[in-house]
Design a protein around this motif. Structure first.
Motif, PDB file in Angstrom:
ATOM      1  N   VAL A 128       0.840  -1.200   0.000  1.00  0.00           N
ATOM      2  CA  VAL A 128       0.000   0.000   0.000  1.00  0.00           C
ATOM      3  C   VAL A 128       0.875   1.249   0.000  1.00  0.00           C
ATOM      4  CG1 VAL A 128      -1.643   1.335   1.384  1.00  0.00           C
ATOM      5  CG2 VAL A 128      -1.987  -1.113   1.074  1.00  0.00           C
ATOM      6  N   LEU A 129       1.897   1.261   0.838  1.00  0.00           N
ATOM      7  CA  LEU A 129       2.798   2.412   0.904  1.00  0.00           C
ATOM      8  C   LEU A 129       3.587   2.591  -0.392  1.00  0.00           C
ATOM      9  CD1 LEU A 129       4.114   2.006   4.562  1.00  0.00           C
ATOM     10  CD2 LEU A 129       2.426   3.647   3.714  1.00  0.00           C
ATOM     11  N   ARG A 130       4.043   1.489  -0.974  1.00  0.00           N
ATOM     12  CA  ARG A 130       4.788   1.558  -2.230  1.00  0.00           C
ATOM     13  C   ARG A 130       3.900   2.068  -3.363  1.00  0.00           C
ATOM     14  NH1 ARG A 130       6.257  -3.528  -2.779  1.00  0.00           N
ATOM     15  NH2 ARG A 130       4.543  -4.012  -4.162  1.00  0.00           N
ATOM     16  N   ASP A 131       2.656   1.602  -3.413  1.00  0.00           N
ATOM     17  CA  ASP A 131       1.725   2.071  -4.438  1.00  0.00           C
ATOM     18  C   ASP A 131       1.479   3.567  -4.321  1.00  0.00           C
ATOM     19  OD1 ASP A 131       1.549  -0.503  -5.429  1.00  0.00           O
ATOM     20  OD2 ASP A 131      -0.438  -0.903  -4.569  1.00  0.00           O
ATOM     21  N   ALA A 132       1.318   4.058  -3.095  1.00  0.00           N
ATOM     22  CA  ALA A 132       1.102   5.491  -2.880  1.00  0.00           C
ATOM     23  C   ALA A 132       2.331   6.287  -3.305  1.00  0.00           C
ATOM     24  CB  ALA A 132       0.771   5.762  -1.418  1.00  0.00           C
ATOM     25  N   GLN A 133       3.521   5.787  -2.999  1.00  0.00           N
ATOM     26  CA  GLN A 133       4.753   6.473  -3.362  1.00  0.00           C
ATOM     27  C   GLN A 133       4.917   6.504  -4.881  1.00  0.00           C
ATOM     28  OE1 GLN A 133       8.361   4.643  -1.944  1.00  0.00           O
ATOM     29  NE2 GLN A 133       9.445   6.593  -1.959  1.00  0.00           N
ATOM     30  N   CYS A 185       2.533   6.390  -7.077  1.00  0.00           N
ATOM     31  CA  CYS A 185       1.500   7.295  -7.587  1.00  0.00           C
ATOM     32  C   CYS A 185       1.991   8.740  -7.509  1.00  0.00           C
ATOM     33  CB  CYS A 185       0.208   7.121  -6.794  1.00  0.00           C
ATOM     34  SG  CYS A 185      -1.110   8.246  -7.287  1.00  0.00           S
ATOM     35  N   LYS A 186       2.538   9.115  -6.367  1.00  0.00           N
ATOM     36  CA  LYS A 186       3.065  10.474  -6.195  1.00  0.00           C
ATOM     37  C   LYS A 186       4.217  10.735  -7.155  1.00  0.00           C
ATOM     38  CE  LYS A 186       1.786  10.779  -1.336  1.00  0.00           C
ATOM     39  NZ  LYS A 186       2.296  10.828   0.047  1.00  0.00           N
ATOM     40  N   ALA A 187       5.078   9.752  -7.344  1.00  0.00           N
ATOM     41  CA  ALA A 187       6.222   9.910  -8.249  1.00  0.00           C
ATOM     42  C   ALA A 187       5.745  10.122  -9.682  1.00  0.00           C
ATOM     43  CB  ALA A 187       7.138   8.694  -8.169  1.00  0.00           C
ATOM     44  N   ALA A 188       4.763   9.346 -10.116  1.00  0.00           N
ATOM     45  CA  ALA A 188       4.237   9.488 -11.477  1.00  0.00           C
ATOM     46  C   ALA A 188       3.611  10.865 -11.670  1.00  0.00           C
ATOM     47  CB  ALA A 188       3.226   8.387 -11.776  1.00  0.00           C
ATOM     48  N   ARG A 189       2.885  11.350 -10.668  1.00  0.00           N
ATOM     49  CA  ARG A 189       2.281  12.681 -10.755  1.00  0.00           C
ATOM     50  C   ARG A 189       3.345  13.775 -10.782  1.00  0.00           C
ATOM     51  NH1 ARG A 189      -3.137  12.749  -7.001  1.00  0.00           N
ATOM     52  NH2 ARG A 189      -4.125  10.950  -7.986  1.00  0.00           N
ATOM     53  N   THR A 190       4.407  13.606 -10.002  1.00  0.00           N
ATOM     54  CA  THR A 190       5.482  14.593  -9.972  1.00  0.00           C
ATOM     55  C   THR A 190       6.180  14.653 -11.323  1.00  0.00           C
ATOM     56  OG1 THR A 190       5.808  14.274  -7.607  1.00  0.00           O
ATOM     57  CG2 THR A 190       7.643  15.243  -8.827  1.00  0.00           C
ATOM     58  N   VAL A 191       6.460  13.501 -11.898  1.00  0.00           N
ATOM     59  CA  VAL A 191       7.092  13.456 -13.219  1.00  0.00           C
ATOM     60  C   VAL A 191       6.189  14.129 -14.241  1.00  0.00           C
ATOM     61  CG1 VAL A 191       7.766  11.907 -15.103  1.00  0.00           C
ATOM     62  CG2 VAL A 191       8.517  11.431 -12.774  1.00  0.00           C
ATOM     63  N   ALA A 192       4.904  13.823 -14.219  1.00  0.00           N
ATOM     64  CA  ALA A 192       3.970  14.418 -15.178  1.00  0.00           C
ATOM     65  C   ALA A 192       3.913  15.935 -15.022  1.00  0.00           C
ATOM     66  CB  ALA A 192       2.583  13.813 -15.000  1.00  0.00           C
ATOM     67  N   GLU A 200      -0.723   5.127 -15.657  1.00  0.00           N
ATOM     68  CA  GLU A 200      -1.925   4.752 -14.904  1.00  0.00           C
ATOM     69  C   GLU A 200      -1.711   4.867 -13.398  1.00  0.00           C
ATOM     70  OE1 GLU A 200      -0.565   2.433 -17.239  1.00  0.00           O
ATOM     71  OE2 GLU A 200      -1.757   3.414 -18.768  1.00  0.00           O
ATOM     72  N   GLN A 201      -0.469   4.705 -12.959  1.00  0.00           N
ATOM     73  CA  GLN A 201      -0.182   4.793 -11.530  1.00  0.00           C
ATOM     74  C   GLN A 201      -0.465   6.189 -10.982  1.00  0.00           C
ATOM     75  OE1 GLN A 201       3.829   3.114 -12.053  1.00  0.00           O
ATOM     76  NE2 GLN A 201       3.297   1.646 -10.435  1.00  0.00           N
ATOM     77  N   GLY A 202      -0.312   7.206 -11.802  1.00  0.00           N
ATOM     78  CA  GLY A 202      -0.573   8.573 -11.373  1.00  0.00           C
ATOM     79  C   GLY A 202      -2.043   8.888 -11.264  1.00  0.00           C
ATOM     80  N   LYS A 203      -2.892   8.021 -11.806  1.00  0.00           N
ATOM     81  CA  LYS A 203      -4.335   8.247 -11.786  1.00  0.00           C
ATOM     82  C   LYS A 203      -5.008   7.633 -10.559  1.00  0.00           C
ATOM     83  CE  LYS A 203      -4.529   8.399 -16.802  1.00  0.00           C
ATOM     84  NZ  LYS A 203      -5.051   7.755 -18.021  1.00  0.00           N
ATOM     85  N   GLN A 204      -4.247   6.888  -9.768  1.00  0.00           N
ATOM     86  CA  GLN A 204      -4.812   6.238  -8.586  1.00  0.00           C
ATOM     87  C   GLN A 204      -5.139   7.279  -7.519  1.00  0.00           C
ATOM     88  OE1 GLN A 204      -1.847   3.455  -7.311  1.00  0.00           O
ATOM     89  NE2 GLN A 204      -2.124   2.123  -9.058  1.00  0.00           N
ATOM     90  N   LEU A 205      -6.164   6.995  -6.764  1.00  0.00           N
ATOM     91  CA  LEU A 205      -6.506   7.860  -5.636  1.00  0.00           C
ATOM     92  C   LEU A 205      -5.651   7.483  -4.447  1.00  0.00           C
ATOM     93  CD1 LEU A 205     -10.386   7.827  -5.899  1.00  0.00           C
ATOM     94  CD2 LEU A 205      -8.845   9.621  -6.659  1.00  0.00           C
ATOM     95  N   ILE A 206      -5.103   8.483  -3.784  1.00  0.00           N
ATOM     96  CA  ILE A 206      -4.298   8.209  -2.591  1.00  0.00           C
ATOM     97  C   ILE A 206      -4.999   8.658  -1.352  1.00  0.00           C
ATOM     98  CG2 ILE A 206      -1.850   7.853  -2.800  1.00  0.00           C
ATOM     99  CD1 ILE A 206      -1.410  10.577  -3.749  1.00  0.00           C
TER     100      ILE A 206
END
Length: 69
Positions: free
Chosen positions: A28-33, A35-42, A63-69
């Motif tokens: 769960v923590l890795r998925d959230a991290q 997701c944040k990384a993908a959004r930061t890159v974008a 797709e990882q950046g589209k997940q809800l955290i």
């Protein structure tokens, strides 16, 4: 050949359950991290091509950046 499993003690079973819980929490923590990384890159990419290239370098997917955290 049939696989023979040994009987586990209640302590070993509890340890296995604890470990499964730790692994689930880590996922769960890795998925959230990720997701944040993908959004930061974008957010810092000049265009879609650069974003895709950077995500690929990091082993992430858009797709990882589209997940809800």
């Amino acid at each position: 050949m049939a696989r023979v499993s040994r009987a586990t003690s209640p302590d070993e079973a509890a340890q296995g359950g604890w470990l499964a819980g730790v692994r689930a929490e880590e996922k769960v923590l890795r998925d959230a991290q990720e997701c944040k990384a993908a959004r930061t890159v974008a957010g810092h990419s000049a265009d879609a091509e650069e974003c895709a290239e950077l995500l690929e370098m990091l082993g992430l997917h858009a797709e990882q950046g589209k997940q809800l955290i």
